[in-house]
Scaffold this motif. Structure first.
Motif: not given
Ligand code: ADP
Ligand code: MG
Length: 147
Positions: A77-81, A83-87, A111-112
């Motif tokens: 669950d990427l809600y709190r991130l 996009p650069q943190e996801v990368a 979408k993050r």
């Protein structure tokens, strides 16, 4: 393909069908507002894989791994991130199976993601005015024979 989901059970059943039919290394990118049923769908996927452990939202843990089914389920669950943190998470190791046992990767708030895998299933859940939900499933470079 659009699927009407009249109640929680219907969302679970769609997930079960996916969990029973998808192959390891499948990626499911989930979109939809808070409460649209993303976690419910992943709970169904877990059942379809034969996971009996309760599947809980990874909003705070970021990723939950379940290994007791036919193959693993990686629930993100990427809600709190941002996009650069996801990368920085190197999520591709999950779908490329690098030092990870291949399994189903299910991502809430996809979408993050600043980049996506070459093939994945996009599942968008929308909340209707009467409280029911709709799922729109679009395969990108993959097949969904079971639905
Ligand atoms: P999300 O992960 O998208 O925030 P959840 O899966 O946590 O959403 O679901 C929120 C609520 O919606 C839960 O109480 C769940 O039982 C309910 N729900 C799921 N699918 C449906 C549906 N098709 N119709 C009505 N309620 C549903
Ligand atoms: Mg959720």
């Amino acid at each position: 393909m659009k699927i009407f989901l009249g109640d929680t059970e219907a969302t679970l059943r769609l997930g079960i069908t996916l969990g029973e039919s998808l192959s390891p290394s499948s990626v499911i990118l989930l979109e939809g507002d808070l409460g649209a049923g993303k976690t419910t769908l992943v709970q169904g996927i877990g059942k379809g894989l034969g996971i009996t452990e309760p599947i809980v939202s990874p909003t705070f843990t970021l990723i939950n791994e379940y290994t007791e089914g036919r193959f693993p389920l990686y629930h993100l669950d990427l809600y709190r991130l941002e996009p650069q943190e996801v990368a920085a998470l190197n999520l591709e190791s999950y779908w490329e199976g690098v030092e990870v046992i291949p399994g189903i990767v299910a991502v809430e708030w996809a979408k993050r993601m600043p980049y996506k895998p070459d093939s994945y299933l996009s599942v968008s859940l929308t909340y209707e005015e009467d409280g029911t939900r709709q799922a729109e499933i679009i395969p990108f470079n993959c097949a969904i024979a079971a639905i």
